[in-house]
Design a protein around this motif. Structure first.
Motif, short mmCIF file in Angstrom:
data_model
loop_
_atom_site.label_atom_id
_atom_site.label_comp_id
_atom_site.label_asym_id
_atom_site.label_seq_id
_atom_site.Cartn_x
_atom_site.Cartn_y
_atom_site.Cartn_z
N MET A 245 0.88 -1.20 0.28
CA MET A 245 0.21 -0.34 0.12
C MET A 245 0.64 0.81 -0.30
O MET A 245 2.32 1.15 0.40
CB MET A 245 -0.80 -0.15 1.41
CG MET A 245 -2.06 -1.03 1.36
SD MET A 245 -2.93 -1.00 2.95
CE MET A 245 -2.14 -2.13 3.89
N ASN A 246 0.18 2.04 -0.69
CA ASN A 246 1.17 3.32 -0.63
C ASN A 246 0.36 4.94 -0.24
O ASN A 246 -0.87 4.81 -1.15
CB ASN A 246 2.31 3.83 -1.49
CG ASN A 246 1.39 3.42 -2.79
OD1 ASN A 246 0.93 3.85 -3.50
ND2 ASN A 246 2.75 3.40 -3.55
N GLY A 247 0.90 5.79 -0.30
CA GLY A 247 -0.52 7.53 0.13
C GLY A 247 -0.03 8.31 0.66
O GLY A 247 1.48 8.39 1.04
N LYS A 248 -1.23 9.11 0.85
CA LYS A 248 -0.81 10.11 1.83
C LYS A 248 -1.13 10.67 3.15
O LYS A 248 -2.26 9.80 3.28
CB LYS A 248 -0.99 11.88 1.03
CG LYS A 248 0.04 11.86 -0.14
CD LYS A 248 0.69 12.82 -0.39
CE LYS A 248 1.10 12.87 -1.41
NZ LYS A 248 2.85 13.21 -1.63
N LEU A 249 -0.35 10.66 4.38
CA LEU A 249 -0.98 11.38 5.66
C LEU A 249 -1.93 12.17 5.57
O LEU A 249 -1.74 13.13 4.46
CB LEU A 249 0.12 11.57 6.43
CG LEU A 249 1.96 9.91 6.66
CD1 LEU A 249 1.89 10.89 7.74
CD2 LEU A 249 0.56 8.91 6.91
N ASN A 250 -3.20 11.88 6.36
CA ASN A 250 -4.30 12.60 6.05
C ASN A 250 -3.44 14.36 6.65
O ASN A 250 -2.66 13.80 7.55
CB ASN A 250 -5.44 12.64 6.03
CG ASN A 250 -5.76 12.37 7.84
OD1 ASN A 250 -4.78 12.20 8.41
ND2 ASN A 250 -6.80 10.81 8.15
N ALA A 251 -4.40 14.92 7.24
CA ALA A 251 -4.10 16.60 7.82
C ALA A 251 -3.99 15.94 9.57
O ALA A 251 -3.28 16.48 10.51
CB ALA A 251 -5.15 17.28 8.17
N ASP A 252 -4.17 14.50 9.60
CA ASP A 252 -4.02 14.11 11.00
C ASP A 252 -3.17 13.15 11.41
O ASP A 252 -2.61 12.88 12.35
CB ASP A 252 -5.26 13.64 12.00
CG ASP A 252 -6.55 14.69 12.02
OD1 ASP A 252 -6.48 16.36 12.11
OD2 ASP A 252 -7.81 14.01 11.54
N GLY A 253 -2.10 13.23 10.27
CA GLY A 253 -1.12 12.60 10.15
C GLY A 253 -1.54 11.35 10.51
O GLY A 253 -1.06 10.14 10.85
N MET A 254 -2.98 10.71 9.23
CA MET A 254 -2.82 9.37 9.71
C MET A 254 -3.29 8.45 8.41
O MET A 254 -4.11 9.03 7.03
CB MET A 254 -4.65 9.42 10.29
CG MET A 254 -4.49 9.69 11.72
SD MET A 254 -6.03 9.42 12.89
CE MET A 254 -5.90 7.40 12.89
N PHE A 255 -3.41 7.04 8.01
CA PHE A 255 -3.04 6.55 6.58
C PHE A 255 -4.06 5.14 7.45
O PHE A 255 -3.78 4.44 8.43
CB PHE A 255 -2.22 6.00 5.85
CG PHE A 255 -1.99 4.95 4.85
CD1 PHE A 255 -1.81 5.84 3.64
CD2 PHE A 255 -2.34 3.88 4.78
CE1 PHE A 255 -2.70 5.41 3.12
CE2 PHE A 255 -2.14 3.32 4.23
CZ PHE A 255 -2.13 3.21 2.80
N THR A 256 -4.54 5.55 6.41
CA THR A 256 -6.18 4.19 6.70
C THR A 256 -5.99 3.14 5.62
O THR A 256 -6.82 3.64 4.27
CB THR A 256 -7.63 4.82 7.03
OG1 THR A 256 -8.20 5.39 8.04
CG2 THR A 256 -8.37 3.07 7.97
N SER A 257 -5.90 1.66 6.19
CA SER A 257 -5.47 0.82 4.92
C SER A 257 -7.39 -0.21 5.26
O SER A 257 -7.73 0.11 5.73
CB SER A 257 -4.44 0.29 5.30
OG SER A 257 -4.90 -0.65 6.65
N GLY A 258 -7.06 -1.14 3.82
CA GLY A 258 -8.27 -1.78 4.11
C GLY A 258 -7.99 -3.02 5.94
O GLY A 258 -7.27 -2.77 6.10
#
Length: 167
Positions: free
Chosen positions: A21-34
């Motif tokens: 998986m890859n992506g960007k952290l949101n404004a809260d510094g979180m990344f949600t995976s499946g």
């Protein structure tokens, strides 16, 4: 710690040689995976202001896992005589207290940090600067002039130190 909003994230499993998986952290510094299977995962955050590290973890489905990464900062050291004159050309050994297995010279050789033209010795004004270090405590040692000390590099800031030769 402070959220790393906007940083890129890559998640791999130890068993697979490609990113899971890859992506960007949101404004809260979180990344949600499946949904995840129970396995060892490796996480890497990529950003110019974050020290490159790979962290391992073993999450369960539905579990929120906090992972701490180090922000980068800079270091500035001045070596002077008691009269205030800069000590030029002095070799300085820098070492992170937290990452004590590697010296800053190793990181410099691997292009993880940057220095001025004089490298890890003081310039003509007796100053040494290193940019891009992981925040935390650093020991410095200049045995040729009998000086040593500790500098704390703050996240996204500059840690400063002065060594004064009293001879």
């Amino acid at each position: 710690g402070t959220p790393l909003a906007g940083a890129s994230i890559e998640i791999d499993t130890v068993q697979e040689p490609f990113p899971l998986m890859n992506g960007k952290l949101n404004a809260d510094g979180m990344f949600t995976s499946g949904q995840v299977t129970q396995a060892e995962y490796e996480i890497m955050i990529t950003s110019p202001w974050v020290w490159p590290q790979v962290k391992s973890l073993y999450p369960s489905n539905g579990e929120t896992v906090d992972v701490e990464f180090r922000r980068r900062g800079d270091l500035r050291l001045q070596l002077r005589t008691l009269a205030g004159q800069g000590l030029a050309g002095v070799p300085v050994e820098l070492r992170s207290v937290e990452f004590s297995t590697e010296s800053v010279a190793t990181w410099l050789a691997g292009s993880l940090v940057k220095t001025g033209e004089s490298g890890l010795q003081t310039d003509h004004q007796g100053e040494l600067s290193v940019t891009g270090l992981p925040n935390g405590k650093f020991t410095w040692d200049a045995p040729s002039v009998g000086l040593s000390g500790v500098i704390v590099v703050p996240p996204l800031g500059v840690g400063e130190g002065v060594g004064i030769q009293e001879l």
